[in-house]
Design a protein around this motif. Structure first.
Motif, PDB file in Angstrom:
ATOM      1  N   MET A 157       8.365  15.121 -16.695  1.00  0.00           N
ATOM      2  CA  MET A 157       9.800  15.332 -16.855  1.00  0.00           C
ATOM      3  C   MET A 157      10.323  16.177 -15.702  1.00  0.00           C
ATOM      4  N   SER A 158      11.522  15.872 -15.231  1.00  0.00           N
ATOM      5  CA  SER A 158      12.131  16.682 -14.181  1.00  0.00           C
ATOM      6  C   SER A 158      12.568  18.025 -14.760  1.00  0.00           C
ATOM      7  N   ASP A 159      12.855  18.978 -13.890  1.00  0.00           N
ATOM      8  CA  ASP A 159      13.321  20.291 -14.347  1.00  0.00           C
ATOM      9  C   ASP A 159      14.619  20.151 -15.137  1.00  0.00           C
ATOM     10  N   THR A 160      15.477  19.244 -14.685  1.00  0.00           N
ATOM     11  CA  THR A 160      16.739  19.012 -15.397  1.00  0.00           C
ATOM     12  C   THR A 160      16.484  18.448 -16.789  1.00  0.00           C
ATOM     13  N   GLN A 161      15.557  17.486 -16.887  1.00  0.00           N
ATOM     14  CA  GLN A 161      15.219  16.914 -18.198  1.00  0.00           C
ATOM     15  C   GLN A 161      14.661  17.975 -19.132  1.00  0.00           C
ATOM     16  N   LYS A 162      13.802  18.830 -18.611  1.00  0.00           N
ATOM     17  CA  LYS A 162      13.201  19.883 -19.444  1.00  0.00           C
ATOM     18  C   LYS A 162      14.261  20.852 -19.960  1.00  0.00           C
ATOM     19  N   ALA A 163      15.190  21.232 -19.082  1.00  0.00           N
ATOM     20  CA  ALA A 163      16.241  22.156 -19.496  1.00  0.00           C
ATOM     21  C   ALA A 163      17.129  21.527 -20.562  1.00  0.00           C
ATOM     22  N   THR A 164      17.510  20.272 -20.355  1.00  0.00           N
ATOM     23  CA  THR A 164      18.344  19.563 -21.333  1.00  0.00           C
ATOM     24  C   THR A 164      17.614  19.420 -22.664  1.00  0.00           C
ATOM     25  N   ALA A 165      16.317  19.118 -22.583  1.00  0.00           N
ATOM     26  CA  ALA A 165      15.519  18.941 -23.800  1.00  0.00           C
ATOM     27  C   ALA A 165      15.441  20.243 -24.593  1.00  0.00           C
ATOM     28  N   ARG A 166      15.221  21.349 -23.897  1.00  0.00           N
ATOM     29  CA  ARG A 166      15.155  22.645 -24.592  1.00  0.00           C
ATOM     30  C   ARG A 166      16.487  22.968 -25.274  1.00  0.00           C
ATOM     31  N   GLU A 167      17.592  22.691 -24.589  1.00  0.00           N
ATOM     32  CA  GLU A 167      18.912  22.950 -25.171  1.00  0.00           C
ATOM     33  C   GLU A 167      19.156  22.077 -26.399  1.00  0.00           C
ATOM     34  N   SER A 168      18.626  20.850 -26.372  1.00  0.00           N
ATOM     35  CA  SER A 168      18.820  19.958 -27.528  1.00  0.00           C
ATOM     36  C   SER A 168      18.113  20.502 -28.764  1.00  0.00           C
ATOM     37  N   LEU A 169      16.968  21.141 -28.579  1.00  0.00           N
ATOM     38  CA  LEU A 169      16.269  21.744 -29.715  1.00  0.00           C
ATOM     39  C   LEU A 169      17.067  22.912 -30.291  1.00  0.00           C
ATOM     40  N   ILE A 178      15.608  23.670 -34.348  1.00  0.00           N
ATOM     41  CA  ILE A 178      14.204  23.316 -34.564  1.00  0.00           C
ATOM     42  C   ILE A 178      13.387  23.845 -33.403  1.00  0.00           C
ATOM     43  N   LYS A 179      12.238  24.389 -33.707  1.00  0.00           N
ATOM     44  CA  LYS A 179      11.367  24.922 -32.663  1.00  0.00           C
ATOM     45  C   LYS A 179      10.049  24.155 -32.635  1.00  0.00           C
ATOM     46  N   LEU A 180       9.595  23.838 -31.427  1.00  0.00           N
ATOM     47  CA  LEU A 180       8.294  23.206 -31.231  1.00  0.00           C
ATOM     48  C   LEU A 180       7.476  24.140 -30.347  1.00  0.00           C
ATOM     49  N   SER A 181       6.255  24.461 -30.778  1.00  0.00           N
ATOM     50  CA  SER A 181       5.451  25.441 -30.051  1.00  0.00           C
ATOM     51  C   SER A 181       4.811  24.855 -28.805  1.00  0.00           C
ATOM     52  N   CYS A 182       4.565  23.561 -28.807  1.00  0.00           N
ATOM     53  CA  CYS A 182       3.914  22.924 -27.665  1.00  0.00           C
ATOM     54  C   CYS A 182       4.970  22.378 -26.701  1.00  0.00           C
ATOM     55  N   SER A 194       1.412   5.974 -28.739  1.00  0.00           N
ATOM     56  CA  SER A 194       0.320   6.421 -29.612  1.00  0.00           C
ATOM     57  C   SER A 194       0.149   7.928 -29.619  1.00  0.00           C
ATOM     58  N   SER A 195       0.799   8.637 -28.701  1.00  0.00           N
ATOM     59  CA  SER A 195       0.724  10.098 -28.739  1.00  0.00           C
ATOM     60  C   SER A 195       1.328  10.638 -30.029  1.00  0.00           C
ATOM     61  N   PHE A 196       2.141   9.848 -30.718  1.00  0.00           N
ATOM     62  CA  PHE A 196       2.660  10.254 -32.024  1.00  0.00           C
ATOM     63  C   PHE A 196       1.512  10.527 -33.001  1.00  0.00           C
ATOM     64  N   LEU A 197       0.387   9.846 -32.806  1.00  0.00           N
ATOM     65  CA  LEU A 197      -0.756   9.999 -33.705  1.00  0.00           C
ATOM     66  C   LEU A 197      -1.622  11.196 -33.355  1.00  0.00           C
ATOM     67  N   HIS A 198      -1.720  11.513 -32.054  1.00  0.00           N
ATOM     68  CA  HIS A 198      -2.783  12.417 -31.624  1.00  0.00           C
ATOM     69  C   HIS A 198      -2.324  13.726 -30.986  1.00  0.00           C
ATOM     70  N   ALA A 199      -1.176  13.717 -30.331  1.00  0.00           N
ATOM     71  CA  ALA A 199      -0.774  14.902 -29.569  1.00  0.00           C
ATOM     72  C   ALA A 199      -0.554  16.096 -30.500  1.00  0.00           C
ATOM     73  N   ASP A 200      -0.867  17.286 -29.994  1.00  0.00           N
ATOM     74  CA  ASP A 200      -0.708  18.498 -30.808  1.00  0.00           C
ATOM     75  C   ASP A 200       0.752  18.684 -31.233  1.00  0.00           C
ATOM     76  N   TYR A 201       1.678  18.454 -30.314  1.00  0.00           N
ATOM     77  CA  TYR A 201       3.092  18.630 -30.657  1.00  0.00           C
ATOM     78  C   TYR A 201       3.554  17.598 -31.678  1.00  0.00           C
ATOM     79  N   ALA A 202       2.894  16.424 -31.703  1.00  0.00           N
ATOM     80  CA  ALA A 202       3.295  15.375 -32.642  1.00  0.00           C
ATOM     81  C   ALA A 202       3.055  15.804 -34.086  1.00  0.00           C
ATOM     82  N   LYS A 203       2.063  16.657 -34.304  1.00  0.00           N
ATOM     83  CA  LYS A 203       1.820  17.167 -35.661  1.00  0.00           C
ATOM     84  C   LYS A 203       3.044  17.941 -36.157  1.00  0.00           C
ATOM     85  N   GLU A 204       3.645  18.719 -35.279  1.00  0.00           N
ATOM     86  CA  GLU A 204       4.856  19.454 -35.658  1.00  0.00           C
ATOM     87  C   GLU A 204       6.010  18.499 -35.942  1.00  0.00           C
TER      88      GLU A 204
END
Length: 567
Positions: free
Chosen positions: A132-144, A149-153, A181-191
């Motif tokens: 993800m670009s820096d802009t995408q990451k910043a926008t994503a954090r603001e959306s949370l 909602i908080k995601l630890s990962c 398939s990361s929905f099944l396995h990724a640590d953040y997906a559990k949250e």
């Protein structure tokens, strides 16, 4: 542009950058038919791209006798080309407060003319957090933050899309997503799954065996997520998981689940365990809890191999070493590829064979030299200075050209493999690259117990345990992070004579060296179930084999499941 139906470019580079995969019309129809229940439903598709879901939604609404389905459709996209497709494919030209040219994560419900929706559906962008670009990451954090909602990962972009979409749902609303398939396995997906289960009355996760994105140049595995009965309050609903070999089977499962005549397994355990039949799961759990069962991580520490920062520069073959005229004393052996050695015990002669075969097995190790000069200095100087100064791994070391940390493991374990892991004891006393895990046994683990562990990992039971604890992406390769490898369960038979263990270890090692993998596993099975009656061991092995075959079939495409490793 996040999802398209028609083969409308951007370039392959842009597709990968934005996580674009074209969803087949058969799949969009199945999701729309489930998600849209009434001619009065308002539908939102974030990232509508080539309008595949919007087109299928139009068809569904017409079938529900909706007089003007275009009025019920809403969406957004960051690509202006998507709006050309909107007019051409769906016939929508009036987009005011209905179709917005913007990043979905920047939007709020009141940006649309209708600010709550009956159904949100689509195929979100599959972009990992690191890409993800820096802009995408910043926008994503603001959306949370707006979602409270908080995601630890550090989630991939699809997870932010999914969480953000919940703000747009009316009470009782539904979501239908095509996910990686990361929905099944990724640590953040559990949250993410926990959040969904808390706020929907029921959800269904379908693991799809058919690779529906093959035509798009990717073997990304697909998961379909259906959730209904949204509530902003906590309802602690159910989440079930099932497997469908193809889209036709998936459609049937969804229909039966909707009627209440089909139920998946509750998604509160590892997905590959949840997808087993009750009988096979019971057998696995019975063996896994027997007194002889031990977790791999209880016996050792699992660490990644050395991080060179530039494997192609530091790990070379004999021909390249000769061309560079590097001094013999500046080179040490290293295991760079687990598959280079088919054995249970790594010996010096194995390394000498790799060197003769011109495999990359030599580490440039300047820590062995009193002085860096001549051809060695020339070789080091050939590394571009600008890349050396910006290499984060080099920056962490006292000397950028000394990657060897000096830690020699007791054994090696693969990070990735196709047909199940094995353990390679390190009699050669070398290290490995970070494509291979290094195993450091506890002080209490004797040489004979090390061999017992190596045999046990090859057994059908532990191979199944490895499938359950690991994760699979893309082409179906099985991966284990250290924490996942640590959870693999082994059977360590008690009261086994040391001589029997040594003999079995040597026999299995020889079988692996001959490529007789199936015979090696059969011998390992005989070894770990030695204390069981013949009838009990046959019953267990029959069930475990069924479970292993079906689990691997979900991971590996049918054309790849056959092995030619036996005589």
């Amino acid at each position: 542009m996040y999802e398209t139906l028609a083969k409308l470019p951007p370039s392959d580079l842009d597709k990968r950058r934005n996580g674009i995969f074209y969803t087949p019309p058969e799949a969009t129809a199945i999701l729309c038919n489930w998600g849209i229940r009434s001619s009065q439903d308002n539908i939102l598709e974030p990232g509508f791209g080539g309008c595949g879901f919007l087109s299928a939604s139009t068809t569904r609404l017409l079938n529900l006798n909706c007089f003007n389905p275009k009025d019920k459709l809403f969406g957004c996209d960051i690509d202006h080309k998507a709006f050309d497709h909107l007019a051409r494919i769906v016939g929508i030209s009036d987009i005011t407060r209905r179709f917005i040219h913007n990043d979905f994560l920047k939007l709020k419900p009141n940006d649309f003319a209708v600010n709550v929706f009956d159904c949100v559906l689509g195929n979100p962008p599959y972009v990992s957090h690191q890409n993800m670009s820096d802009t995408q990451k910043a926008t994503a954090r603001e959306s949370l933050e707006t979602s409270n909602i908080k995601l630890s990962c550090k989630p991939s972009l699809w997870a932010y899309f999914l969480i953000h979409s919940l703000q747009f749902l009316r009470t009782g609303g539904r979501v239908a997503w095509v996910l990686p398939s990361s929905f099944l396995h990724a640590d953040y997906a559990k949250e993410v799954r926990d959040i969904l289960q808390q706020h929907f009355t029921r959800s269904l996760v379908i693991v799809l065996g058919e690779r529906i994105f093959i035509t798009e140049g990717t073997e990304e595995r697909t998961v379909v997520l259906l959730c209904e009965g949204w509530s902003a309050d906590v309802v602690n609903g159910s989440m079930e998981v099932g497997f469908a070999s193809d889209l036709t089977t998936m459609a049937s499962i969804i229909s039966l689940w909707d009627e209440g005549s089909w139920h998946g397994t509750n998604y509160d355990i590892r997905p590959n365990l949840a997808l087993m039949s009750d009988e096979l799961m019971a057998t696995y759990n019975e063996v896994a809890t027997c007194p002889e069962a031990k977790s791999f991580g209880d016996l050792c520490k699992i660490r990644i191999g050395i991080v060179t920062g530039a494997n192609k520069f530091f790990v070379i073959n004999n021909a390249d070493a000769s061309i560079a005229n590097l001094p013999e004393g500046s080179l040490s052996y290293i295991l760079a590829k687990f598959g280079d050695i088919a054995a249970m015990n790594l010996l010096k002669k194995d390394l000498q064979s790799l060197k003769r075969d011109n495999k990359r097995c030599l580490l440039i190790d300047t820590s062995l030299m009193d002085e860096i000069k001549g051809t060695l200095k020339e070789y080091l100087d050939s590394f571009p200075e600008d890349k050396r100064k910006t290499n984060k791994t080099f920056y962490k070391r006292n000397l950028w050209h000394q990657p060897n940390d000096g830690q020699i493991p007791d054994a090696f374990f693969p990070y990735m493999q196709n047909h199940g892991p094995s353990l390679l004891l390190n009699s050669a006393k070398i290290t490995s690259t970070n494509t291979i895990h290094r195993i450091f046994f506890n002080d209490s683990v004797t040489p004979v117990l090390k061999k017992t562990i190596a045999i046990s990992i090859l057994s059908t039971f532990s191979q199944l345990s490895a499938e359950i604890q690991g994760r699979s992406y893309g082409s179906g390769v099985l991966k284990h992070e250290p924490s996942e490898a640590a959870r693999i369960t082994l059977l360590l038979p008690s009261k086994m004579k040391d001589e029997t263990i040594r003999e079995t270890f040597n026999k299995v090692d020889k079988l692996l060296r001959r490529g007789s993998n199936a015979k090696a596993r059969a011998l390992a099975d005989q070894f770990v179930f030695a204390n069981y009656s013949k009838r009990a061991s046959e019953l267990y092995l029959n069930h475990l084999e069924q479970a292993l075959v079906s689990t691997r079939a979900r991971r590996i495409r049918p054309s790849e499941t056959s092995q030619t490793h036996d005589e």
